[in-house]
Design an enzyme around this catalytic site. Sequence first.
Site, PDB file in Angstrom:
ATOM      1  N   ARG A 100     -12.026  -9.946  -3.198  1.00 28.01           N
ATOM      2  CA  ARG A 100     -11.550  -9.594  -4.546  1.00 28.01           C
ATOM      3  C   ARG A 100     -10.034  -9.622  -4.660  1.00 28.01           C
ATOM      4  NH1 ARG A 100     -15.844  -5.501  -6.954  1.00 28.01           N
ATOM      5  NH2 ARG A 100     -14.539  -5.492  -8.788  1.00 28.01           N
TER       6      ARG A 100
ATOM      7  N   LYS B 164     -27.572  -6.555   7.846  1.00 27.94           N
ATOM      8  CA  LYS B 164     -28.289  -5.302   7.680  1.00 27.94           C
ATOM      9  C   LYS B 164     -27.399  -4.275   6.993  1.00 27.94           C
ATOM     10  CE  LYS B 164     -28.334  -2.022  10.889  1.00 27.94           C
ATOM     11  NZ  LYS B 164     -27.083  -1.268  11.091  1.00 27.94           N
TER      12      LYS B 164
ATOM     13  N   HIS C 245     -32.636  -2.305  15.405  1.00 25.67           N
ATOM     14  CA  HIS C 245     -32.383  -2.594  16.821  1.00 25.67           C
ATOM     15  C   HIS C 245     -33.473  -2.056  17.756  1.00 25.67           C
ATOM     16  CE1 HIS C 245     -28.704  -3.602  14.927  1.00 25.67           C
ATOM     17  NE2 HIS C 245     -28.084  -2.454  15.074  1.00 25.67           N
TER      18      HIS C 245
HETATM   19  C1  BG6 Z   1     -24.831  -1.299  14.042  1.00 29.50           C
HETATM   20  C2  BG6 Z   1     -24.815   0.097  13.495  1.00 29.50           C
HETATM   21  O1  BG6 Z   1     -25.904  -2.023  13.523  1.00 29.50           O
HETATM   22  O2  BG6 Z   1     -24.956  -1.255  15.453  1.00 29.50           O
HETATM   23  C3  BG6 Z   1     -23.683   0.893  14.105  1.00 29.50           C
HETATM   24  O3  BG6 Z   1     -24.653   0.065  12.088  1.00 29.50           O
HETATM   25  C4  BG6 Z   1     -23.756   0.849  15.600  1.00 29.50           C
HETATM   26  O4  BG6 Z   1     -23.709   2.239  13.657  1.00 29.50           O
HETATM   27  C5  BG6 Z   1     -23.884  -0.587  16.094  1.00 29.50           C
HETATM   28  O5  BG6 Z   1     -22.586   1.443  16.109  1.00 29.50           O
HETATM   29  C6  BG6 Z   1     -24.156  -0.625  17.580  1.00 29.50           C
HETATM   30  O6  BG6 Z   1     -24.039  -1.929  18.035  1.00 29.50           O
HETATM   31  P1  BG6 Z   1     -23.577  -2.231  19.516  1.00 29.50           P
HETATM   32  O7  BG6 Z   1     -23.650  -3.716  19.621  1.00 29.50           O
HETATM   33  O8  BG6 Z   1     -22.204  -1.679  19.671  1.00 29.50           O
HETATM   34  O9  BG6 Z   1     -24.575  -1.531  20.380  1.00 29.50           O
END
Ligand code: BG6
Length: 530
Positions: free
Chosen positions: A67, A181, A273
């Site tokens: 923006r 997501k 996840h």
């Molecule tokens: C994200 C979450 O999808 O994954 C975060 O929104 C989280 O809150 C992150 O910290 C963790 O990812 P990674 O790769 O650091 O384990």
Amino acid sequence: MSGGTVVSARASVQPQSTATRSRADPCTMVIFGALGDLSRRKLLPAIYQLMKEHLVDPGFSVLGVGRDDSQTDDTFRVEMRKALDASDDVHGVDTALWDELCKHLFFVSADLTNADDYALVGKRLAEIESGRAKEECNHLFYLAVPPSVFEPIVRNLSKSGLAPRSRTADERPWVRVVIEKPFGRSLESAQQLNDLVLGLFAEHQTYRIDHYLGKETVQNLLVLRFANSIFEPIWNRQWVSHVQITAAESVGVEDRGKYYEEAGVVRDMFQNHLLQLLSLTAMEPPPQMAANAVRDEKVKVLKSIRWLTPETIPQNAVRAQYTGGVVGGKPVRGYTEESDVAPNSSVPTYAALRLYIDNWRWNGVPFFLRSGKHLKERVSEIAVQFRTPPHLMFGETSGMMRPNTLVMRVQPNEGVSLNFEVKVPGAAVALTSNIEIAPVDMDFNYAEAFGEVSAPAYETLLLDVMIGEATLFTRSDEVEAAWRVVDPLNKYWEAHKPKRMPTYAAGSWGPREADELIEKDGVEWREPTT
Ligand code: BG6
């Protein structure tokens, strides 16, 4: 866990060189929300690395859209350079490479919630691609924007004619749309979003990102299970006593209090996840390594997870919030003291669940899942614990033996270790009595075995989108099946606020209530290995 002796495993072949990885089709990547956090922290570093490894086409370009109307191509390039300098994924920016990348970075200011502004995006695309053959004008639209604007943006994008619905996956030039997501915040909203998206675009041009699927060990899970014959016969209820899946984070909610208050740990980590890790661990072998074959099997697992109900939730789920503590030697404040968090918030920053998969392979085997912010270490792993031998004949030491455990370390130190018992060498003893037994870990570590080859998740996933490989992305039915698992829990917890929210000190491994949950089954949480 065991703290046993470690026996290393070495790779017997050299890793595949990047030269043999497929190179992406020529394309322009249009990043909506190009000045945001995701673009700076993940997308630009991934693009830089792909370029460094010669995996993008020489005609690859990036058009950032945001923006801010004070931005120009030049100021955008300065911002992106800062992002690369600050990135942990880029170890020193190479000047010649940066100069090259710079020539391919462009910016256009547009309000994406305003349908008229898409003409500006189209005009910039035409300028960038002037002189390029039509079939090489492939477009990757990346929605790195807050979920609240997904809906107007996909509508406007479609209406603008920039992203026509594709008939077949091999159509050229292609248009692909990547959606970050969270995909919805409940089953109902995910269904609505799927209906909207699939009304405008084909499933084969829609890429829903779950960055965990881009992690090396997550992909290796498929290879470990299905490229070896030794695991399959024991990968079932007869041999496995339970499975523990942990995604522990040492960071707190950082500056994302506003988002987190809406999400909480179940939407943030479990719906995506953790359930991805569970479905890859539990799925049946797909007939081939193809996107739909793999996703079909994952969906079957998600659909077989026993539904949580108001009657079963209290015995099978624990929520908690972090209070102040010490993480990595530094004092940190509690969740309710974080900015943009309500002082009386009951949003969980930690959850632990016991799930059952009601199918032939896993009937009766508990899957314990846990995740939380501000835990002792950042570590994600899947631990498959096997049953104890049917008859223990080693006298007093029998009681001290630990069950065999296969651990797949997702991060850090990606690798696999198998824990088993051995006889401690030493003075001869009568074989019949009290042999000294100790656990050892047979350990395979990616970095040691292959050198530093694990590409950051976004690098893998971006390349896959440009190639048109969808295996590591979540299909519409998969997203909905995952929401079906967590929706009853979110609804129950939101309707039944606890009188006293369980807590855990930042820097610990979680609340006492989570220990009690697993101890009911006569087992305990592993202390994950980092
Ligand atoms: C994200 C979450 O999808 O994954 C975060 O929104 C989280 O809150 C992150 O910290 C963790 O990812 P990674 O790769 O650091 O384990």
